[in-house]
Every structure is written in structure tokens, then in C-alpha cells.
Design a protein around this motif. Structure first.
Motif, mmCIF file in Angstrom:
data_model
loop_
_atom_site.group_PDB
_atom_site.id
_atom_site.type_symbol
_atom_site.label_atom_id
_atom_site.label_comp_id
_atom_site.label_asym_id
_atom_site.label_seq_id
_atom_site.Cartn_x
_atom_site.Cartn_y
_atom_site.Cartn_z
ATOM 1 N N UNK A 223 0.848 -1.198 0.000
ATOM 2 C CA UNK A 223 0.000 0.000 0.000
ATOM 3 C C UNK A 223 0.887 1.253 0.000
ATOM 4 N N UNK A 224 1.877 1.245 0.930
ATOM 5 C CA UNK A 224 2.785 2.409 0.984
ATOM 6 C C UNK A 224 3.501 2.562 -0.365
ATOM 7 N N UNK A 225 3.932 1.418 -0.945
ATOM 8 C CA UNK A 225 4.643 1.440 -2.227
ATOM 9 C C UNK A 225 3.816 2.076 -3.332
ATOM 10 N N UNK A 226 2.528 1.657 -3.426
ATOM 11 C CA UNK A 226 1.685 2.178 -4.524
ATOM 12 C C UNK A 226 1.366 3.662 -4.346
ATOM 13 N N UNK A 227 1.154 4.079 -3.104
ATOM 14 C CA UNK A 227 0.873 5.505 -2.875
ATOM 15 C C UNK A 227 2.079 6.339 -3.295
ATOM 16 N N UNK A 228 3.280 5.877 -2.891
ATOM 17 C CA UNK A 228 4.469 6.668 -3.258
ATOM 18 C C UNK A 228 4.687 6.651 -4.776
ATOM 19 N N UNK A 229 4.309 5.546 -5.446
ATOM 20 C CA UNK A 229 4.453 5.481 -6.912
ATOM 21 C C UNK A 229 3.564 6.518 -7.601
ATOM 22 N N UNK A 230 2.381 6.784 -7.008
ATOM 23 C CA UNK A 230 1.480 7.801 -7.598
ATOM 24 C C UNK A 230 2.166 9.167 -7.620
ATOM 25 N N UNK A 231 2.876 9.467 -6.520
ATOM 26 C CA UNK A 231 3.579 10.759 -6.478
ATOM 27 C C UNK A 231 4.698 10.799 -7.519
#
Length: 1478
Positions: free
Chosen positions: A959-967
Motif C-alpha cells: 500500500x505504501x509502495x503504490x501511494x508513493x508510486x502515484x507521487x
């Protein structure tokens, strides 16, 4: 591990009774006979052996084979040292043999290995010390000697002390102990030898110093001579550590570097060596396969295969050492958890980690540096090949490859290809690294690795179609760039004409439209690039998602050791994965660029074969053409010249005349072999001198232009100046013949340019002189002088072919050729032609009509002065040699100095609110980095937590990985938006500044300087700076986050890392002092190459005619080296810094690792140890990545600095002054009043016009006359405000022209300028670029200016093409086009600036009638050299040296005694008479 120890040490080699075998304990260190110490000393000895052998081999390979055998003389000390150390070596060797034999006897095996191997290796080492170092002292470099002596002293000292202690404590004495103790005196002897040798070298140097003290001042002047090719003289240690860069770095810190401070390149790296190696290889390929065209790419690879292979080996070593990291990390975590394999394993692992880091660093630096060097060599050879090619390019090929495009090949394409070798190894190392990583991952997470593999394969597959698209769009972008550059360079070359016609806005808009197309394509390329970047930056998130998901499904247990081995491997691979899009981009750019260059290199060349251009003495100077046809297009059906038969015997003078466009200049070109022959034969014997119709002048001094590469002969030079009527002109110049001429001779009048060309031809003293209408641009008096002194006397006995419209000269020639429609109609002496040819009679009568008007005859018959040339005052060569460069017109290119901090970055970011986008991108990246840390923190804290289920662990992590990928995605898009907006804004400002710049800016700035900014610098700003900025920020953030993580977990590291960071920061500042100047120098020296190329393209016909190709090529090679040197040293400085920074990061990492070993077990959770070390392993690469990106950005941002220099040029007056616009019908009458008009070109230069006052009444025809350089053209410039008045004013119909806008002023006047200029496009576009007129109007005007028939003959009519600079139309036709423009504009005031200089008399007569009829009620101001042109003027204004001498009706002036106009008329008339009497 245990088996190894047993093999090496035997059963009881290093164990205590009853203890575990081979556990390292500090007490063993005191025992020199302990097996583990043997291993240590074997390693040290092997290293020493390798170093000694390497030095010996290196010296033997460098030593040249000498004919004489030298007997070396050794000192007694050397001999004693050699015998002592050699004996020690022999005893060790015999001892080793004896021990091995003993082993074999007792156990029938060679095991245990420790004793006998140690003795063998020590034996070899001491033998080498004895016989090579002791005896070869003189041959060895001092650095190596010092290093050996220190290392040997330490090793033997430690051994000696240990052995003594051991034997005293244990009261035992063995042969081994005795040898160890004896080795110390042996080394002392060696040290004494080295000390003595050093003293000897110093005294030798002092001796030499005293011999050369007299030359000391000279050496100070050229301090850099000792400094040539630092790199090529450097030894192994110096090359590996970049120590050879230290003198340059020190110098750069101490002062602002100048060009002479930068060392030259080594001979092997110079453009000449590279180019000839390339040619040699190409010829070999051709010999192997004569039928096929050899591949340029393969040839380049064959030239550099050794360097490519060596750098490849370094790349491989780097990948292997990098991949060891995670394996060592895995063991480290196991040790931290208490699973040690042997005692002190932690220390061994910590030391191994640091060693692998250091080897990785050394190999990576060598890999990068060596590939950069290959890149520089490839770039140099390509630029040389392009230059050589353009000297031989055929005319058909020239239409396909315009000057602007050739500039682009050098400025953009060659540089892109030069970048490629640096990235080349990344193409395969990334794959190797991924494979090794997958193996490591398989060990860590088993079958889940296949999920990682699947994601990596998918990522690459997703990128494949993108890469193809990228290739296509990159090609389109290059084409758009070419088009824009072509249009820009054309506009800049013709800036004077654009200003006179007030067409700047229209041309600027056209360039802006081309730029918009380019920006559209750029945005597509950048979007693809950013999408690719996002894909690869986000790939670690996707890989971990897939792998951990697979672990959950396959029930693979997750523990700190395997999770962080996985994370560490991923962190190490993510940098190479992130560079994949860059690698793809660079490969694509290089591929496109390479295809373009190869296409150019394979373009057709001029057929230079001319076996008949021989040098048989009795034929020297003869020309024989037999039934020949010539075609510019090399096409039999489209002949330009037909059925040419011509025989010119040595020493004959032949005149060529005919109407405009009849093929006169083409005939000269055909003799020069510029026009392909499609039938018949041509024989030419002897060397040429050629004077072109459009003067070609080089940037440089007048003297350099005249000598043109020949040696200076003062007497011959003086005579040349006299015969070319240049003496008076040179007296007027501030520095005489050492005055710098601007590009294309901008600061000379038309007549001066032609006379310099004539002087150049005469000084070369050749056999055949081809003169293309050289007298059209000079006044009658000068024309007579030139005819008598130059053509008749100076070229006596030479073969001369003169194209001319001046019928007056024809009687003096042995033969006259009359040409029409590409054929020679008749060839005979003047009087014979006059009686037999009607066409020739018409030509002569037309001339009589213009020249012999009755007014002239009445006055001049009374009294004709004989025209004597005043005695020449010899120009004193001496006093001019040391002229100051202060007031020279061409200023040296300026470059910024010192560290300008963030100023250029802000200049970039403030464009079009770029800083908003940049802030968003930076914050997005920061969030992405923090996200990654949180991901790993969560993993570290929860991986061994029994309360967190595996699913929960993985879910939160992803979850943390995907959120940071959006940025990350947001960052990618925002960067592209920023890049397009800032590029657009920068270009518009630059273009606006250039188009609004006064003409004086173009006079003092070579075109190459402007074009190098509009091509390579702009390309850098478009493509590289935006990503450079964000990557610098991103990489720096990543680096600091790595440090923060290590410091947070092992805070003890801060004691070391804080001072280390301070040192790193200081190092970076130290580096920037030198690197910035080197990069700026690279910019200015790049302009030299561009300038020389632009000039050579313009004057290629002249260069070929004088057969000076080799000299120009040699100069080009020299300029390439001047540019390559700062470029090379920039990269060397970069690697110098990197190596030192990596050493620092290795120290920080080692201290963190040692911290974990030294502190008691249980201090750290194993998860956190894993996290700290995984971040520590990538600290090296992240620091390098950060600094590399910062350095790359620092280099790229200099392009912004260079653009900015030309974005704020002081501009002309406003185009339109809204509050003060003239009436729409202004000027209605055309009355011009000059009130005390004063003009000067530079604020500190003397006045050119000195207070002229007079009035031109509306509708009057005014003639302006005066000798060459008197200020006639300046007066016209003042009328159009090309130069602002320094005093006085010009009033037109009651309006002061300085009170209105420039566009309002210039668009209301008509002009036919001195240099007829045509633009790339169609006939219609050239007559009416603003599309204000109908086709009917244009046809009507073409009819009036004698061009209708020519245009109607062409298939496309008004859409017929006009190529660059109007090269497919003759000079006369170009002047008729300019008349057409004036007729279309219909202004009340028309200015003719020597407008009919290149037109034959018959056409001139028709034109004069047309102008009289069409502009009957207009004010016509005519500047003329042909006196008849002003005879029917209402009034004549005579100017002498910038002052008004007289202003009255022509008839009144001629009656006046001492009248300047009367004098000019008499000179003209006498010139007519003398020509006829010849």
C-alpha cells in the motif's frame, strides 16, 4: 570453511590443544609461526609481487628499442643491497623446496600448504627486491620507489619485531625467525639506495635548472608546456586514483583557468591520430570487401576495440563486486543473530564489505572515464570526417545538406554519438546485474523470484513499443530542429537586409512557427521519456509487490535476513534499472544521429579526377575545352553550358561578357571543375587563383586574408598591396593590415572586400587567374588603377579569364568571349567582334549610351589630366605587430567566471513560472523517497513480529509502495510541462533579443557563436536540463535519506559521518572551481569549431580553387583538439571527485558495519541491522548518483548561462512608438533634410560622417558619389537608422525620423541594397514575403525587371525554387529580384545602393529607364560607382572622408575647378579612353 583450514594448516595448524581448529584469536598474532599469520603474509607478499611485476612490465613496454647497448653502472651500495636481498630470497626458496619435499616424504601429499607456499612466495619477493629494485632504481618512477620502500619497511619491521618477541618469550630459535630478523637489515640497505638515488635525481634537476635559468622567463610565460598531456604521462597508480589531475585542480582553485592552463591531449587522443586511424581501418575494410560499402560503425568499433574491451572488463568487475554486497549482508545478519561460522567473522565480513566497495569504486571510475575518452575520440574523428566531406561535397549534395544542417551534424549529432560509448556498457551490464540479482534473490526467497522476473520482463516489454516510437519521434524532432536552425541561420546571415526591408517581424514569426512544430515534437519525445522513467523508477515497487505476493502464496517464510537481502538487492539494481530509459534514449538518439551523419558521409562528391591538370612546362597556364557540356545537376538532359569549345594558350588574357544569366560565372566554375562535365573533354595545366563575384573573407586580420597560408615576403607583399590599390585603405584602418575583419568582412565596404580578394589571388602567384567581375564594386578611378596595375602589369605573362560587364576594358584583351544562354556565341579579339557580331555591337552601344552622354563629352574633352598614382608610403610592418587588441572590432567571446551559485538555475526556473512546476516535482519526489523509507521501516520493525501476520505485513508494505508510486507519476508529468514552458519562453526571449539587436552586434559577433547557442546549447536546454534538474534533486534526496537511515539506526556513525560529509562538501566546492571553468571553456571553444566550419562552407569554392583543403583541414583538427581538451578534463575532474567521495562513503559504511560488530549482541534488532546495511550498500551508488547528477546539471546549466548572455543584448529603438506614428500616406512628398548629421559606429570610435547638412527636394533624383570608403553607404545606413546619429538629425516630410518607430520608418522607404540577398523558398516568396500582392502584380513587375522570360521558362513559374542564398540564380538576376521588390513596394523614397554593379550595360540601360519611368515623381537617392548612372540626376552630392564637399547640379559641378565630381568624371572618361587605347 573447516575443510579449507585443514587443507591449508593441517589438523593442528592453528588450534590450541582441545580447542576448535582455526578460530582466530588475537594471541595468534604474536606467534609468527601461526597458520593464520602465514595466510596473512602470503596475501601481502602476493600483492607486493604483483606490484613489482606490473612495474617491471610497464617499464619494459615503454622502453624504446635503442640501437646502442648501454652498459649500466651500479653503485657499491646497490650491489651490496642486491647481493644481500638476493641471497635472502634464495635461502627462502631452498627452504620452501625442502619443506615441500619433507611433506611429500611424510604424507605423500602437498598438504598442509602454509609453510612451503609462504617460503616460496617470500623467496620470489626477495629475489625481485634484490635484483630488480636494487639494480633498476634509475628506471623506476619515484612514486613507486617511495611506495615500495614504505610498504616493505612496514612488513619486514613487523615480521622482525614479532619473530624477536616470539623467540625471546618461548626461548626457541628457528631458521624462519633468523630469516625474518635478517630481512630488516636487507630493507634498510634498500632504503639507503633509494634515498641516495632521490638525492642524485634532485642534484641532477638543479644542474639542469642552472643550465636553463636563462629560459626561466620563457617557461613562466608558457607554464603549460611542462603540462602537456598530463594523462598520457601518468603511471598506473596515478591513473587509477586520478592523481594526475591534482596540478590542474590546484591551479583551478588558485585562479580562474584560461585556455592555456588546460593541458593538451596526448598524441593518441588527438583528432588527427583518431581520424587517420579511422581512414586506415576504412581502407583495410575496403580491401577486404571491395564490392560492398564498408560500415562506418564497424570501422569505428575496430579502431577502438581494445579500449572498449578494457573498459568492459572494468564494467564487469564493478558488477561482480556490487553483487557481492547482498551476499555479505545476508551473512552479516546471521552473525548479528548469533549464528557465527567462526570467531571474529563479523570483523572479516566488515573488512570484506569495505574492500568490495573500494574495488567496485575503482573499477566503476575506470569504466566511466575510459568510455568517456573513447567518446571524445569518436566525436573528434566524426567532426573531422564531416569537415573533410563538406570540402568535397558535390553541388547536387549541397542542395540536400544545407549549411545549417551540416552545422547541426557537428554541433548536435556528433556530440550525441560522443555520449554513446559512456552508455554502451550499460546496455549489457544491466542485464548481467539483473541475472546475478535474480540468483541472489533465488537464494533469498526461492521460487518467488520468478514473480520478480516476470515483472522485470513485463516492464521491459512495455517499454519496447515505446522505444520504437521514441526512435520515430526523435527522428522527427531532429528534422524539425534542422528546419528551425536553417531558417534561423538564414535570417541571421541576412539580418541587414531584413532590417532594411522591415521584414524582421515576418521572419521572426516564421521561425516561431517552426519552433512550435519542434516543441510539439519535443513534448511527445519528453512525454515518452518521462513515461519510460516512471515505469522504471516504479519497477522496484512492482517487483517487491509481485515477489512478496508470491512469497505469501507459496508460504515462503519471511525473516530479516532474506527480506533485507531481497531489499538490498533491489536497492542495488534499482539504479541500473532507472538508467534503462536513459540508455534506451541515448541509444535511440545516437542511432538517429549516426544515420544522419552516415547519410551525409555517403553523399556524392565532386569528381576531382583531372589527369590533365598537369604541370608540363610549355603547357603551364593553358586551358583546352573540347565540345564539352556541363550540368550543375550532373544530368545530360539538363545542361547548364552546352557545346563549349575553348582554347586559351599560356599568358593570354580572355574577357568573358554577355547578358545577365548567360553562364559566365558557370564557365569559370566549370574550369575549376565545380560543375560536373556530361560530355566532351577539358584539360587544364597549372595552378589556379580565383576571385569570386561575392567576396569571401575570413574572420581574422587583413594580412592573414591576403597571405592565405603563404609565407610572408615583405617586398612581394608591399607590391601586392600597391597593385590591389589597398595602401590608402590600410592607412585608414586603426591597426593597418593587422585590423581584425569581422565575419564575412562585415566591417569592410564592398570594394575593399573585392580588393582584398584580388590581393589574395595575386600574392599566391599562380598560373591561371579566374576573376569573376571583381571591378563591379569599385569606383571608376580604382577600377582603372586595378586594370592597369593589376590585370595588365601585375598579371603580365599569366593566363587571365575575366568576367566583366565593363565594355571599356575589352579592347585590351587578346580575345573576348560573348556568351548567351549557356553557349559561347563568338570568341574573337574586340575589333573583330565589333565588326562581325550584331549582339556584341548592341552590348557596346548600350554602354556608349550610358557612358558617353553628351554632357560628359563637352566637359571632359577640354582638358584631361593624366592620372598618376601617388607614391606609396610603405606601411611600417614593425610598429603594427604589437598593436593592442583593445579597439578591434571582433571581441573575444565572453564567458562567465567563478561560481555563480544558483543564478543560472533561477534564470531557468523563473521562465514562465517554471519554479511552481519544479516545486511540485521536488515535493512529489520527496514524498516518494519518504514512502520508500516507511516501506522498509515497516518491514524492519514487523518482519520478526509474531503479532503481525504475513498478509498484513505484505499488504501494508505494498500500500505504501503504490501511494508513493502515484507521487512519482505526478513528478514525471510535471517535469515535462515545466520543460516545454521554459524552453518556449527561453527561445522566444532569445529570438526577440537577437532580432531586436542593432546591426553593430552582428558586425562584432561571428555567426558561429550565435548558431552554437541556437543549436547545441538550445538542444541541451530542451532535452537535458529539465530532467537534469529533477534527477539532481531526486538523487540528492535519496542520498541524504540513505545517510539519515544509517545514522538513525546506528547513531554512533554520526561521529564519523558528520566530519566525512564536511570533507565531501569541501571536496565538491574544490572541484567546482575547476570544473565550471572547464565547462565554460568547452562552450567557447565549441564556437571556434562551429565558426571555422560555417566559414569553410561559405568559401568552399575558393578553398578548393587555391587547393588549400589540407591547410583548412589541419586547422579544423587543431580546433577540434582545442575543444576536446577542456571537454576531456571536465570528465576527468568528475571522476577525480567521484573516487574521493566514494572513498568517504566507504569509510562511513565501514564505520556503521564495525559499529554493529563491536557493540554487544542484541543492541540492534536484526531487522534494523538489515535495513541499515541495505541502505549502506546503496549509499555508495546513491552518493555517486547524486554527485554525478549534480555535476551533470552543473555542466548542462552552463548552456542556460550561454543562452542568457544573448537574451539581454541592448536593443535598437522600438519598432513602433504608439503615441507618435506617422500618417498612413507618409512620406507624401519625399523631401529629405539632413541637419549637421554626425555618425560613428562605436561610442569611442572616430566620426564616419562629420556634420553633413543638405536638403533633397521631393521628387528629385539625387546621386551620391565619392571614392571607396568615403561614407556613402553609411549615409544610407543613417537614413534607415541602421546606425543612430551621434549628432544632428534627418527630417523627412517634416518628421524627425528618430522620433518614430523603426518599423514605421523602414517599411515606408524602398531600397535596392548593395548585396543582393535571396531567401530559401519560391520566387513569389522572395518578391513578396508578406503576401501583400496578387500574382498578376508580381508577373507585371517581373516583366519590368527583365525576369519574366526566365521565370516563365521554369515549370513551376512563381513557385520555382530559390535555394539557400539564391545560389541557383546568377548575381545579376539576384539584383533584378531586389529591383522587383522595390517596384512592388512603390515607396515615395527609393534608395539604390550601387544597385546595378553586377548587371551588364544593356540590362542596366533598361533598368535605368524602368526606374525613371516607375519612380518619376519619387525621390530617388542613388549611390553609384559608375558615373553615367548619376549623370541625369537632378543633383549630385559628393562626399570625401565623411564630409560633404559639394552639392549641386552635375553640369554646374563639372564646370567648377577642383570639383571632386568633375575629377571623378574625368577619371572615368580617361579610364574609358585608356581602355580603348590598349
Amino acid at each position: 570453511m573447516e575443510e579449507f583450514w585443514i587443507m591449508f594448516c593441517g589438523e593442528s595448524g592453528c588450534s590450541e590443544p582441545g580447542g576448535n581448529p582455526c578460530i582466530y584469536d588475537f594471541k595468534f598474532l604474536k606467534d609468527p609461526s601461526a597458520c593464520i599469520n602465514h595466510l596473512l603474509f602470503i596475501c601481502i607478499d602476493v600483492l607486493l609481487l604483483i606490484m613489482i611485476l606490473f612495474t617491471i612490465l610497464k617499464k619494459s613496454s615503454q622502453k624504446p628499442s635503442q640501437g646502442l647497448i648501454q652498459v649500466p653502472n651500479y653503485s657499491k651500495l646497490q650491489l651490496v643491497s642486491a647481493i644481500a636481498n638476493g641471497s635472502l630470497g634464495l635461502i627462502h626458496l631452498f627452504s620452501g623446496i625442502w619443506l615441500l619435499e619433507d611433506n611429500l616424504r611424510k604424507t605423500q601429499t602437498v598438504f598442509p600448504l602454509d609453510w612451503w607456499i609462504l617460503e616460496f612466495i617470500q623467496g620470489f619477493t626477495w629475489l625481485l627486491v634484490g635484483f630488480t629494485i636494487s639494480l633498476q632504481l634509475k628506471q623506476l618512477p619515484r612514486t613507486w620507489l617511495h611506495m615500495f620502500s614504505v610498504v616493505f619497511f612496514l612488513v619486514s619491521g613487523i615480521l622482525c619485531v614479532l619473530s624477536l618477541f616470539y623467540s625471546i618469550n618461548n626461548t626457541k630459535l628457528s631458521l624462519k625467525v633468523v630469516l625474518d630478523v635478517l630481512s630488516f637489515p636487507g630493507i634498510i640497505l634498500l632504503l639507503l639506495c633509494i634515498y641516495k638515488e632521490s638525492k642524485y635525481r634532485d642534484t641532477e634537476r638543479e644542474k639542469n635548472g642552472s643550465i636553463y635559468t636563462s629560459l626561466k622567463e620563457e617557461t613562466d610565460k608558457v607554464d603549460s608546456v611542462s603540462y602537456i598531456a598530463l594523462f598520457s604521462k601518468a603511471g598506473l597508480f596515478s591513473r587509477m586514483s586520478f592523481w594526475w589531475m591534482n596540478p590542474l585542480m590546484k591551479r583551478g582553485k588558485g585562479k580562474t583557468l584560461q585556455e592555456e592552463d588546460v593541458p593538451k591531449l596526448g598524441e593518441a587522443d588527438q583528432a588527427e591520430s583518431c581520424y587517420f586511424l579511422f581512414l586506415d581501418q576504412l581502407n583495410r575494410q575496403k580491401q577486404k570487401e571491395p564490392s560492398s560499402q564498408p560500415s562506418v560503425l564497424m570501422t569505428i568499433i575496430m579502431c577502438h576495440w581494445k579500449e572498449i574491451l578494457i573498459s568492459g572488463l572494468f564494467a564487469l568487475l564493478k558488477v561482480i563486486t556490487l553483487s557481492c554486497g547482498p551476499l555479505l549482508l545476508n551473512s552479516f545478519i546471521l552473525v548479528a543473530e548469533g549464528h557465527e561460522s567462526f570467531k571474529y567473522e563479523g570483523y572479516v565480513l566488515a573488512i570484506s564489505l569495505v574492500l568490495t566497495k573500494i574495488i567496485e569504486s575503482l573499477s566503476q571510475r575506470q569504466w566511466y572515464f575510459r568510455t568517456r575518452l573513447i567518446g571524445i575520440k569518436v566525436r573528434s574523428l566524426l567532426i573531422a570526417a564531416i569537415y573533410k566531406k563538406q570540402l568535397r561535397l558535390s553541388n547536387a549534395a549541397r542542395l540536400l545538406h544545407s549549411g545549417g544542417e551540416i552545422m547541426n551534424y557537428v554541433n548536435v549529432d556528433a556530440i550525441r554519438i560522443g555520449e554513446f560509448p559512456y552508455w554502451f556498457h550499460q546496455t549489457w551490464t544491466t542485464s548481467v546485474q539483473l541475472c546475478i540479482a535474480l540468483v541472489v534473490l533465488f537464494r533469498a526467497v526461492g521460487l518467488a523470484t520468478f514473480a520478480s522476473l516476470a515483472v522485470i520482463v513485463l516492464t521491459v516489454l512495455c517499454n519496447t513499443p515505446l522505444a520504437k516510437l521514441q526512435h520515430k519521434f526523435q527522428r522527427k524532432l531532429m528534422v524539425a530542429q534542422d528546419e528551425r536552425l536553417k531558417a534561423t541561420s538564414e535570417a541571421l546571415v541576412s539580418m541587414k537586409v531584413l532590417k532594411l526591408y522591415a521584414w524582421e517581424t515576418n521572419f521572426r514569426n516564421a521561425i516561431e512557427r517552426l519552433r512550435d512544430v519542434e516543441l510539439t515534437r519535443l513534448s511527445v519525445v519528453q512525454l515518452r521519456k518521462s513515461y519510460s522513467n516512471f515505469l522504471f523508477w516504479a519497477s522496484p515497487v512492482l517487483v517487491s509487490a509481485a515477489s512478496f505476493g508470491a512469497c505469501y502464496l507459496l508460504n515462503v517464510p519471511l525473516h530479516a535476513n532474506n527480506v533485507f537481502t531481497f531489499v538490498a538487492t533491489l536497492r542495488l539494481v534499482q539504479d541500473p534499472i532507472r538508467t534503462i530509459p536513459d540508455v534506451i534514449g541515448v541509444v535511440i538518439q545516437a542511432k538517429v544521429a549516426f544515420a544522419r551523419i552516415v547519410k551525409f558521409l555517403e553523399a556524392p562528391e565532386l569528381r576531382s579526377e583531372n589527369p590533365q591538370r598537369g604541370f608540363i612546362d610549355n603547357m603551364r597556364g593553358s586551358i583546352l575545352i573540347n565540345s564539352a557540356n556541363f550540368s550543375w545537376e550532373d544530368n545530360i538532359s539538363k545542361s547548364t553550358l552546352r557545346n563549349i569549345n575553348l582554347e586559351v594558350r599560356p599568358g593570354r588574357k580572355v574577357a568573358i561578357c554577355g547578358e545577365v544569366g548567360s553562364g559566365k560565372s558557370t564557365l569559370l566554375a566549370a574550369i575549376l571543375r565545380e560543375v560536373p562535365i556530361t560530355g566532351g573533354t577539358i584539360e587544364v595545366h597549372g595552378k589556379f587563383a580565383y576571385v569570386s563575384q561575392t567576396a569571401w573573407i575570413q574572420t581574422g586580420t587583413i594580412r592573414e586574408n591576403i597571405l592565405f597560408g603563404a609565407a610572408m615576403d615583405a617586398e612581394k607583399y608591399q607590391e601586392t598591396l600597391h597593385r590591389s590599390s589597398l595602401v590608402k585603405d590600410l592607412e585608414l584602418f586603426p591597426h593597418g593590415d593587422l585590423t581584425e575583419i569581422g565575419e564575412r568582412g562585415v566591417n569592410l565596404s564592398g570594394g575593399q572586400k573585392q580588393r582584398i580578394q584580388l590581393a589574395r589571388a595575386l600574392y599566391q602567384n599562380t598560373d591561371i587567374y579566374l576573376l569573376d567581375d571583381p571591378c563591379s564594386a569599385v569606383d571608376a578611378h580604382t577600377a582603372t588603377n586595378l586594370f592597369n596595375d593589376y590585370i595588365m602589369e601585375g598579371l603580365a605573362g599569366k593566363t587571365v579569364l575575366l568576367v566583366t560587364h565593363q565594355v571599356d576594358f575589352l579592347p585590351a584583351f587578346d580575345s573576348v568571349l560573348l556568351m548567351s544562354n549557356g553557349e559561347i556565341i563568338e570568341a574573337a579579339p574586340y575589333h573583330h567582334l565589333l565588326s562581325s557580331s550584331q549582339e556584341f555591337q548592341d552590348l557596346v552601344n548600350a554602354h556608349k549610351e550610358t557612358a558617353g552622354s553628351d554632357k560628359l563629352v563637352n566637359v571632359t574633352s577640354s582638358n584631361r589630366h593624366s592620372n598618376t598614382v601617388t607614391e606609396i608610403s610603405k606601411i611600417d610592418m614593425g610598429n603594427q605587430l604589437d598593436t593592442s587588441q583593445g579597439s578591434q572590432l571582433i571581441k573575444k567571446e565572453e564567458r562567465e567566471k567563478g561560481d555563480r551559485g544558483f543564478k543560472p538555475h533561477l534564470q531557468y526556473l523563473t521562465q514562465n513560472k517554471g519554479y511552481i512546476y519544479f516545486s511540485v516535482a521536488s515535493i512529489s519526489h520527496l514524498i516518494f523517497t519518504i514512502g520508500q523509507i516507511f516501506q522498509n521501516l515497516w518491514m524492519a520493525s514487523s518482519v520478526d513480529n509474531p503479532y503481525v501476520s504475513t498478509l498484513q505485513l505484505i499488504a501494508v508494505y505494498l500500500l505504501i509502495g503504490f501511494i508513493s508510486a502515484c507521487f512519482l507519476f505526478i513528478r514525471s508529468l510535471v517535469v515535462v510541462a515545466m520543460s516545454i514552458r521554459t524552453s518556449k519562453s527561453l527561445f522566444l526571449q532569445l529570438l526577440d533579443s537577437l532580432f531586436r539587436a542593432p546591426l553593430s552586434f552582428y558586425d562584432s559577433t561571428p555567426l558561429g557563436r550565435i548558431l552554437s547557442r541556437l543549436s547545441s546549447d538550445l538542444s541541451t536546454v530542451d532535452l537535458d536540463v529539465p530532467f537534469g534538474l529533477i534527477f539532481a534533486v531526486g538523487a540528492t534526496t535519496t542520498c541524504y535519506s540513505n545517510l539519515a537511515v544509517i545514522a538513525a539506526i546506528t547513531w554512533q556513525v554520526l561521529f564519523i559521518s558528520v566530519p566525512m560529509l564536511y570533507i565531501a562538501f569541501r571536496l565538491q566546492r574544490y572541484y567546482y572551481a575547476t570544473a565550471k571553468e572547464l565547462m565554460r571553456m568547452n562552450g567557447t571553444t565549441k564556437s571556434f569549431v562551429a565558426n571555422h566550419l560555417a566559414e569553410s562552407i561559405a568559401g568552399v569554392v575558393t578553398i578548393r580553387a587555391f587547393a588549400e583543403e589540407d591547410r583548412f583541414f589541419a586547422k579544423n583538427l587543431d580546433l577540434i583538439d582545442v575543444n576536446a581538451s577542456p571537454y576531456f578534463h571536465t570528465y576527468a575532474a568528475n571522476e577525480w571527485l567521484m573516487l574521493r567521495l566514494e572513498t568517504i562513503s566507504a569509510v562511513v559504511f565501514a564505520s556503521a558495519a564495525l559499529c554493529m560488530v563491536i557493540l554487544p549482541p542484541g543492541t540492534f534488532n536484526s531487522g534494523f541491522i538489515g535495513m541499515a546495511l541495505s541502505y549502506g550498500l546503496s549509499l555508495n551508488s546513491s552518493l555517486v548518483f547524486a554527485i554525478q547528477n549534480q555535476c551533470t546539471l552543473a555542466n548542462q546549466i552552463i548552456s542556460v548561462e550561454r543562452l542568457n548572455q544573448y537574451m539581454h543584448i541592448p536593443s535598437e529603438a522600438p519598432e513602433v512608438i504608439e503615441g507618435n506614428r506617422p500618417p498612413t500616406n507618409w512620406p507624401a512628398k519625399g523631401k529629405v533634410e539632413l541637419h549637421d548629421l554626425k555618425i560613428r559606429y562605436q561610442p569611442d570610435s572616430p566620426l564616419v560622417l562629420r556634420g553633413i547638412t543638405c536638403t533633397f527636394e521631393g521628387g528629385h533624383k539625387i546621386g551620391v558619389v565619392g571614392r571607396t570608403g568615403s561614407g556613402k553607404s553609411t549615409l544610407i545606413g543613417a537614413l534607415f537608422r541602421l546606425v543612430e546619429p551621434a549628432g544632428g538629425k534627418i527630417v523627412v516630410d517634416g518628421i524627425d525620423i528618430c522620433s518614430i518607430g523603426l518599423h514605421d520608418l523602414r517599411s515606408r522607404f524602398g531600397i535596392i541594397p548593395q548585396d543582393p540577398t535571396l531567401f530559401n523558398g519560391t520566387v513569389r516568396y522572395n518578391l513578396d514575403p508578406l503576401s501583400h500582392h496578387s500574382d498578376q502584380d508580381i508577373w507585371e513587375v517581373l516583366g519590368k525587371c527583365q525576369l519574366r522570360e526566365v521565370v516563365e521558362e521554369k515549370e513551376e513559374g512563381l513557385d520555382s525554387s530559390v535555394v539557400e542564398a539564391g545560389a541557383n540564380w546568377s548575381m545579376g538576376q539576384r539584383q533584378l529580384f531586389c529591383l522587383g521588390r522595390a517596384l512592388l513596394r512603390r515607396s515615395r523614397i527609393l534608395v539604390l545602393d550601387e544597385a546595378t554593379a553586377s548587371i551588364d550595360n544593356a540590362t542596366d540601360l533598361i533598368l535605368q529607364k524602368t526606374i525613371r519611368g516607375e519612380f518619376a515623381d519619387c525621390t530617388v537617392i542613388t549611390v553609384a560607382h559608375r558615373i553615367p548612372t548619376v549623370m541625369d540626376c537632378t543633383k549630385v552630392l559628393a562626399i570625401h572622408e565623411g564630409e560633404l564637399v559639394e552639392y549641386d547640379e552635375p553640369i554646374n559641378l563639372m564646370k567648377r575647378e577642383e570639383s571632386l565630381f568633375g575629377q571623378l568624371v574625368k577619371e572615368y572618361w580617361s579610364h574609358l579612353q585608356s581602355a580603348e587605347s590598349h
